[in-house]
Design a protein around this motif. Sequence first.
Motif, PDB file in Angstrom:
ATOM      1  N   UNK A 275      58.000  55.229  -7.851  1.00 39.14           N
ATOM      2  CA  UNK A 275      57.345  54.830  -9.086  1.00 39.14           C
ATOM      3  C   UNK A 275      56.932  53.372  -8.920  1.00 39.14           C
ATOM      4  N   UNK A 276      55.627  53.126  -8.984  1.00 43.50           N
ATOM      5  CA  UNK A 276      55.090  51.794  -8.720  1.00 43.50           C
ATOM      6  C   UNK A 276      54.522  51.223 -10.009  1.00 43.50           C
ATOM      7  N   UNK A 277      55.219  50.257 -10.569  1.00 42.30           N
ATOM      8  CA  UNK A 277      54.770  49.621 -11.794  1.00 42.30           C
ATOM      9  C   UNK A 277      53.708  48.569 -11.482  1.00 42.30           C
ATOM     10  N   UNK A 278      52.626  48.575 -12.259  1.00 45.01           N
ATOM     11  CA  UNK A 278      51.571  47.576 -12.152  1.00 45.01           C
ATOM     12  C   UNK A 278      51.502  46.796 -13.449  1.00 45.01           C
ATOM     13  N   UNK A 279      52.094  45.624 -13.473  1.00 48.34           N
ATOM     14  CA  UNK A 279      52.244  44.883 -14.726  1.00 48.34           C
ATOM     15  C   UNK A 279      50.926  44.351 -15.275  1.00 48.34           C
ATOM     16  N   UNK A 280      49.986  44.069 -14.380  1.00 46.34           N
ATOM     17  CA  UNK A 280      48.729  43.461 -14.820  1.00 46.34           C
ATOM     18  C   UNK A 280      47.537  44.410 -14.718  1.00 46.34           C
ATOM     19  N   UNK A 281      47.499  45.234 -13.669  1.00 48.89           N
ATOM     20  CA  UNK A 281      46.336  46.116 -13.509  1.00 48.89           C
ATOM     21  C   UNK A 281      46.638  47.233 -12.526  1.00 48.89           C
ATOM     22  N   UNK A 282      45.944  48.343 -12.722  1.00 44.97           N
ATOM     23  CA  UNK A 282      45.917  49.446 -11.761  1.00 44.97           C
ATOM     24  C   UNK A 282      44.445  49.686 -11.423  1.00 44.97           C
ATOM     25  N   UNK A 283      44.137  49.621 -10.143  1.00 49.18           N
ATOM     26  CA  UNK A 283      42.753  49.741  -9.682  1.00 49.18           C
ATOM     27  C   UNK A 283      42.607  51.055  -8.914  1.00 49.18           C
ATOM     28  N   UNK A 284      41.647  51.874  -9.308  1.00 45.85           N
ATOM     29  CA  UNK A 284      41.405  53.151  -8.641  1.00 45.85           C
ATOM     30  C   UNK A 284      40.142  53.017  -7.796  1.00 45.85           C
ATOM     31  N   UNK A 285      40.328  53.074  -6.494  1.00 45.75           N
ATOM     32  CA  UNK A 285      39.228  52.945  -5.536  1.00 45.75           C
ATOM     33  C   UNK A 285      39.321  54.119  -4.569  1.00 45.75           C
ATOM     34  N   UNK A 286      39.171  55.314  -5.085  1.00 47.11           N
ATOM     35  CA  UNK A 286      39.440  56.533  -4.329  1.00 47.11           C
ATOM     36  C   UNK A 286      38.191  57.181  -3.749  1.00 47.11           C
ATOM     37  N   UNK A 287      37.122  56.407  -3.603  1.00 49.05           N
ATOM     38  CA  UNK A 287      35.924  56.936  -2.961  1.00 49.05           C
ATOM     39  C   UNK A 287      35.364  58.149  -3.679  1.00 49.05           C
ATOM     40  N   UNK A 288      34.960  59.162  -2.897  1.00 47.88           N
ATOM     41  CA  UNK A 288      34.285  60.325  -3.487  1.00 47.88           C
ATOM     42  C   UNK A 288      35.223  61.186  -4.313  1.00 47.88           C
ATOM     43  N   UNK A 289      36.525  60.953  -4.220  1.00 49.99           N
ATOM     44  CA  UNK A 289      37.491  61.722  -5.010  1.00 49.99           C
ATOM     45  C   UNK A 289      37.720  61.124  -6.401  1.00 49.99           C
ATOM     46  N   UNK A 290      37.080  59.994  -6.691  1.00 51.99           N
ATOM     47  CA  UNK A 290      37.341  59.301  -7.948  1.00 51.99           C
ATOM     48  C   UNK A 290      36.937  60.136  -9.159  1.00 51.99           C
ATOM     49  N   UNK A 291      35.833  60.860  -9.066  1.00 53.90           N
ATOM     50  CA  UNK A 291      35.397  61.654 -10.211  1.00 53.90           C
ATOM     51  C   UNK A 291      36.381  62.738 -10.586  1.00 53.90           C
ATOM     52  N   UNK A 292      36.804  63.526  -9.598  1.00 55.78           N
ATOM     53  CA  UNK A 292      37.765  64.598  -9.882  1.00 55.78           C
ATOM     54  C   UNK A 292      39.122  64.025 -10.239  1.00 55.78           C
ATOM     55  N   UNK A 293      39.461  62.888  -9.648  1.00 60.89           N
ATOM     56  CA  UNK A 293      40.720  62.238  -9.982  1.00 60.89           C
ATOM     57  C   UNK A 293      40.766  61.869 -11.465  1.00 60.89           C
ATOM     58  N   UNK A 294      39.719  61.200 -11.925  1.00 62.87           N
ATOM     59  CA  UNK A 294      39.707  60.782 -13.321  1.00 62.87           C
ATOM     60  C   UNK A 294      39.626  61.986 -14.258  1.00 62.87           C
ATOM     61  N   UNK A 295      38.936  63.040 -13.834  1.00 57.93           N
ATOM     62  CA  UNK A 295      38.852  64.249 -14.662  1.00 57.93           C
ATOM     63  C   UNK A 295      40.228  64.801 -14.950  1.00 57.93           C
ATOM     64  N   UNK A 296      41.058  64.917 -13.914  1.00 59.55           N
ATOM     65  CA  UNK A 296      42.407  65.434 -14.107  1.00 59.55           C
ATOM     66  C   UNK A 296      43.312  64.417 -14.789  1.00 59.55           C
ATOM     67  N   UNK A 297      43.052  63.169 -14.533  1.00 55.43           N
ATOM     68  CA  UNK A 297      43.897  62.116 -15.069  1.00 55.43           C
ATOM     69  C   UNK A 297      43.867  62.096 -16.594  1.00 55.43           C
ATOM     70  N   UNK A 298      42.695  62.363 -17.178  1.00 51.17           N
ATOM     71  CA  UNK A 298      42.580  62.301 -18.636  1.00 51.17           C
ATOM     72  C   UNK A 298      42.597  63.686 -19.277  1.00 51.17           C
ATOM     73  N   UNK A 299      42.925  64.711 -18.474  1.00 50.21           N
ATOM     74  CA  UNK A 299      42.899  66.079 -18.985  1.00 50.21           C
ATOM     75  C   UNK A 299      43.760  66.247 -20.235  1.00 50.21           C
ATOM     76  N   UNK A 300      44.937  65.655 -20.238  1.00 57.89           N
ATOM     77  CA  UNK A 300      45.872  65.842 -21.338  1.00 57.89           C
ATOM     78  C   UNK A 300      45.862  64.682 -22.326  1.00 57.89           C
ATOM     79  N   UNK A 301      44.826  63.861 -22.265  1.00 58.27           N
ATOM     80  CA  UNK A 301      44.724  62.746 -23.205  1.00 58.27           C
ATOM     81  C   UNK A 301      43.599  63.015 -24.194  1.00 58.27           C
ATOM     82  N   UNK A 302      43.445  62.109 -25.139  1.00 58.45           N
ATOM     83  CA  UNK A 302      42.378  62.260 -26.127  1.00 58.45           C
ATOM     84  C   UNK A 302      41.149  61.438 -25.750  1.00 58.45           C
ATOM     85  N   UNK A 303      41.085  60.982 -24.512  1.00 55.56           N
ATOM     86  CA  UNK A 303      39.969  60.166 -24.059  1.00 55.56           C
ATOM     87  C   UNK A 303      38.821  61.072 -23.604  1.00 55.56           C
ATOM     88  N   UNK A 304      37.639  60.857 -24.156  1.00 60.12           N
ATOM     89  CA  UNK A 304      36.461  61.642 -23.803  1.00 60.12           C
ATOM     90  C   UNK A 304      35.643  60.845 -22.798  1.00 60.12           C
TER      91      UNK A 304
END
Length: 490
Positions: A275-304
């Motif tokens: 478990x890696x805590x990021x006190x100031x920021x978390x940066x996602x630089x996952x190349x071509x996987x970023x779109x699908x990553x974010x899709x799943x990441x917010x699947x269970x949230x209320x963020x559209x």
Amino acid sequence: MAATSFIGPIPNPKTNGVVFSPRKPFLCSSAVNSRLFGYKFLGKSLSGSTQRSRSEPVHVSGLNPITASHSFDVVVIGAGIIGLTIVRQFLLGSDLSVALVDAAVPCFGATGAGQGYIWLVHKTPGSEKWELAARSLKLWEMLAESIQLEGMNPLEILGWKKTGSLLIGRTPKESDMLKRRVEQLSEAGLRAEFLSSYDLLSEEPALMVGKEGGAAFLPDDCQLDARRTVAFIEKANRNFSSEGRYAEFYNEPATCLLRSGSSGEVQAVQTSKNTLYGKKAIVIAAGCWTGSLMHDLIRDSDIDLAVPVKPRKGHLLVLENFNSLKLNHGLMEAGYVDHQDASLHSSVSTSGPVHTQTSSISMTATMDLSGNLVLGSSRQFVGFSTEIEDSIINRIWDRAGEFFPTLRELSLRDFSKDKEVRVGLRPYMPDGKPVIGPVPGLSNVFLAAGHEGEGLSLAMGTAEMVVDMVLGNPRKVDCAPFALQGRCCQ
């Protein structure tokens, strides 16, 4: 400790080699909790399996007892050239501590499969990416100069060469366009020159463009060896480990983010082991996987929100120790710019959106430090497939032969033992610009992705921009064109 909740799984379909190819598309659905992968590497196969259970939204008062906990100021997900340079900029430009997370190992994606050019010749002054590209080139030049001042050779350390670049046209229409480009580049303060077909003969004797052809020439454009550069940056980052400011978590897939139950702020990255805590920021630089990553990441949230970064497959042909012709500069046909800007077209069926498979071939040619001829390049929308396609390689060879008559006299079959094929997935954005900045609704989460084939050339400026955003520093480059807001439609 405030209560935390899991807000969704992160898919990690990356492989750790540029010519590794998944036989089937990776499944990003959170309903799938086991996956079997098959890979092919230059005709040799291996297989492995991995299981990953979906993390249901839960509230916990402490850490998962199975994993260890580590605290950093910044956590960066993705160890490609973008992620590595962001880490470097945080370490050099602040006193913050940084963790770097990757499901595989550094920079064996699009950048590792590329040609390593850092050119401005095919970019348009005044365009939204121009300022970022020019700033990045300047930062690369400053790095090369600093290496030289330390008594080392940038050529040996980075593969740094001021090769100059030629953007080549073969028709009167293309030559007129290139003359206008030279005027624009000159007005932007660069050394730029239009070379007629006659002038080109002295610069590149092996090149044939016809009487109506010509080229835009930037003698100060540069080239890097991506793998040497990555090794240098990685080693420099590791120098901060002894100070407790840097740690790597390679071959360790991120599985979810932990979000505060009270503020909703993302607090940590959960990996398969830590478990890696990021006190100031978390940066996602996952190349071509970023779109699908974010899709799943917010699947269970209320963020559209949707991040429309998609994979765009590319092939390069490498002929080792090639001595049938020599190149003095980096070369690219004028049509490359149009192919680069080609869009992904979609249609809708009863089963949902269908993406049209399009492919294009445009001639690029460079010589690397080892005397290998590197020819490209192709562009295809075929999902996450990295299978080597012989038909594409043959088309690249044939296209190069249209510019280099010597190649027409040779057969590609004769180079079977001295041939390498590189396949990479470029992170494509529909509007041609990377997305750099905070994620709406997740104020401490930042994105840096969608650089297409320009990851290496834009990396330094991107890293500076991200760090300035996190630290609240004055911007060296206008970041507004790269904001995610308003670009979220798929």
